[in-house]
Design an enzyme around this catalytic site. Structure first.
Site, PDB file in Angstrom:
ATOM      1  N   HIS A 117       0.846  -1.197   0.000  1.00 53.90           N
ATOM      2  CA  HIS A 117       0.000   0.000   0.000  1.00 53.90           C
ATOM      3  C   HIS A 117       0.876   1.240   0.000  1.00 53.90           C
ATOM      4  O   HIS A 117       0.862   2.038   0.955  1.00 53.90           O
ATOM      5  CB  HIS A 117      -0.908   0.013   1.245  1.00 53.90           C
ATOM      6  CG  HIS A 117      -1.888  -1.098   1.266  1.00 53.90           C
ATOM      7  ND1 HIS A 117      -2.781  -1.316   0.248  1.00 53.90           N
ATOM      8  CD2 HIS A 117      -2.117  -2.070   2.176  1.00 53.90           C
ATOM      9  CE1 HIS A 117      -3.521  -2.360   0.545  1.00 53.90           C
ATOM     10  NE2 HIS A 117      -3.127  -2.841   1.698  1.00 53.90           N
ATOM     11  N   HIS A 167       0.012 -10.177   1.719  1.00 54.84           N
ATOM     12  CA  HIS A 167      -1.343 -10.315   2.283  1.00 54.84           C
ATOM     13  C   HIS A 167      -1.951 -11.695   2.062  1.00 54.84           C
ATOM     14  O   HIS A 167      -2.915 -12.056   2.721  1.00 54.84           O
ATOM     15  CB  HIS A 167      -2.295  -9.325   1.603  1.00 54.84           C
ATOM     16  CG  HIS A 167      -1.967  -7.889   1.864  1.00 54.84           C
ATOM     17  ND1 HIS A 167      -1.652  -7.422   3.105  1.00 54.84           N
ATOM     18  CD2 HIS A 167      -1.934  -6.816   1.038  1.00 54.84           C
ATOM     19  CE1 HIS A 167      -1.429  -6.125   3.025  1.00 54.84           C
ATOM     20  NE2 HIS A 167      -1.589  -5.731   1.791  1.00 54.84           N
ATOM     21  N   GLU A 219      -5.935  -8.958   2.688  1.00 60.63           N
ATOM     22  CA  GLU A 219      -5.639 -10.044   3.647  1.00 60.63           C
ATOM     23  C   GLU A 219      -6.937 -10.677   4.130  1.00 60.63           C
ATOM     24  O   GLU A 219      -7.047 -11.910   4.228  1.00 60.63           O
ATOM     25  CB  GLU A 219      -4.850  -9.493   4.849  1.00 60.63           C
ATOM     26  CG  GLU A 219      -4.559 -10.576   5.882  1.00 60.63           C
ATOM     27  CD  GLU A 219      -4.013 -10.034   7.191  1.00 60.63           C
ATOM     28  OE1 GLU A 219      -3.039  -9.269   7.156  1.00 60.63           O
ATOM     29  OE2 GLU A 219      -4.565 -10.393   8.245  1.00 60.63           O
ATOM     30  N   THR A 274      -4.184  -9.066  10.744  1.00 56.14           N
ATOM     31  CA  THR A 274      -2.872  -8.911  11.405  1.00 56.14           C
ATOM     32  C   THR A 274      -2.527  -7.461  11.731  1.00 56.14           C
ATOM     33  O   THR A 274      -1.731  -7.203  12.625  1.00 56.14           O
ATOM     34  CB  THR A 274      -1.743  -9.511  10.546  1.00 56.14           C
ATOM     35  OG1 THR A 274      -1.750  -8.855   9.273  1.00 56.14           O
ATOM     36  CG2 THR A 274      -1.895 -10.998  10.361  1.00 56.14           C
ATOM     37  N   CYS A 282      -0.398  -8.918  14.330  1.00 54.52           N
ATOM     38  CA  CYS A 282       1.026  -9.189  14.105  1.00 54.52           C
ATOM     39  C   CYS A 282       1.887  -8.556  15.213  1.00 54.52           C
ATOM     40  O   CYS A 282       1.704  -7.386  15.552  1.00 54.52           O
ATOM     41  CB  CYS A 282       1.405  -8.608  12.749  1.00 54.52           C
ATOM     42  SG  CYS A 282       3.160  -8.647  12.443  1.00 54.52           S
ATOM     43  N   SER A 322      -4.112   0.914   5.935  1.00 61.06           N
ATOM     44  CA  SER A 322      -4.867   0.923   7.205  1.00 61.06           C
ATOM     45  C   SER A 322      -3.901   0.992   8.375  1.00 61.06           C
ATOM     46  O   SER A 322      -4.146   1.685   9.369  1.00 61.06           O
ATOM     47  CB  SER A 322      -5.787  -0.291   7.349  1.00 61.06           C
ATOM     48  OG  SER A 322      -5.468  -1.329   6.505  1.00 61.06           O
TER      49      SER A 322
END
Ligand code: SF4
Length: 296
Positions: A40, A74, A130, A166, A202, A231
């Protein structure tokens, strides 16, 4: 004025791995397609596009045959692997190890609890790649929620499994967890189904969240570099703002404004897990030039 790059910023391990593999494959020559934007961050995507990486969507992917296609960190649902097998597509699979483990965990939990009619829930963003990869792991319905209030439609008399994307916001996941336990406990023992909550955020994102607060408090001005579509970038920037009111969000050096640095004795440069280090360096260099011209 001192300009410091956050030593914990730059790509996370999953993204770093994907980009490294893409570069290795591009050096071998020939066409390399990537299913969706590799990260991203438009500037990193255009750097890799200049080297020959071609970004495609799922429609284009299903029409390709006999080519090499990179799967980004992802991950993808099983359907993508099926199409690749049928169309003789060589997949360069760079799914992050952590995402792969989560995909497997969802399949295993579903298989174990399926006879009792399990309700699978993922705290995340509906259209995030993801999340699309995760929900595709099982044949049944997966609910995607982003707030604790959205647990209202779930029947806690039946088995419920809850996971997190995550890069999901840790404190929001805590609220979802607390609310799920409360809703479950409101049902008399013996009538309620098993509740499994797996905090699958994560560790790298969680660690960055912790170090970022200290980094922001230690500098007069913070410049956060990220693509607006990330995000993780939005979430980490909210931490910057909470810990330092003089935090600014930019996508690159061209958006810096000289007045942000007037009278400041230090500036910290940081970014999302998808922001390349070279971009942070460019931003830091531009800040140094701005400050030098103010002092002349
Ligand atoms: S944020 Fe974590 S899970 Fe996601 S790609 Fe990076 S290392 Fe993997």
């Amino acid at each position: 004025m001192q300009v410091t790059i956050d030593h914990s910023a730059g790509f996370c391990k999953g993204v770093e791995h994907s980009v490294r593999i893409a570069e290795d494959e591009l050096e071998r020559g020939g066409t390399l397609f990537c299913l969706g934007e590799i990260i991203h961050n438009r500037q990193e995507v255009s750097r890799l596009s200049e080297k020959g990486l071609q970004i495609i969507d799922h429609d284009a992917f299903s029409r390709l045959k006999d080519v090499r296609v990179l799967i980004r960190a992802h991950g993808e649902p099983p359907e993508t692997y099926r199409i690749a097998r049928e169309n003789n597509i060589t997949l360069i699979d760079t799914t992050c190890r952590i995402v792969r483990t989560l995909q497997q965990r969802i399949r295993e939990d579903d298989a174990e609890a399926l006879p009792q009619g399990v309700q699978m829930v993922i705290a995340g963003k509906k259209d995030h790649p993801e999340v699309r990869g995760l929900r595709g792991q099982i044949p049944g319905t997966v609910r995607i929620i982003s707030t604790a209030e959205e647990l209202a439609g779930i029947d806690f008399r039946k088995p419920v499994c809850i996971y997190a994307q995550t890069t999901f916001n840790a404190s929001r996941f805590e609220s979802i967890k607390t609310q799920a336990v409360e809703l479950s406990n409101a049902i008399p023992e013996g009538e309620r189904g098993p509740l499994i909550i797996r905090n699958t955020i994560c560790g790298e994102v969680r660690r960055r969240e912790k170090t970022l607060a200290g980094f922001c408090r230690g500098h007069a001005v913070i410049v956060f570099v990220s693509d607006p579509t990330s995000s993780n970038g939005k979430f980490l920037f909210s931490i910057c703002k909470t810990n330092n009111a003089s935090s600014y969000f930019v996508t690159g050096p061209g958006e810096l404004e000289a007045e942000w640095f007037t009278g400041a004795d230090s500036a910290g440069v940081t970014g999302a897990t998808s922001t390349p280090l070279w971009l942070l360096q460019k931003v830091a260099e531009k800040i140094t030039r701005i400050v030098s011209s103010q002092q002349e």
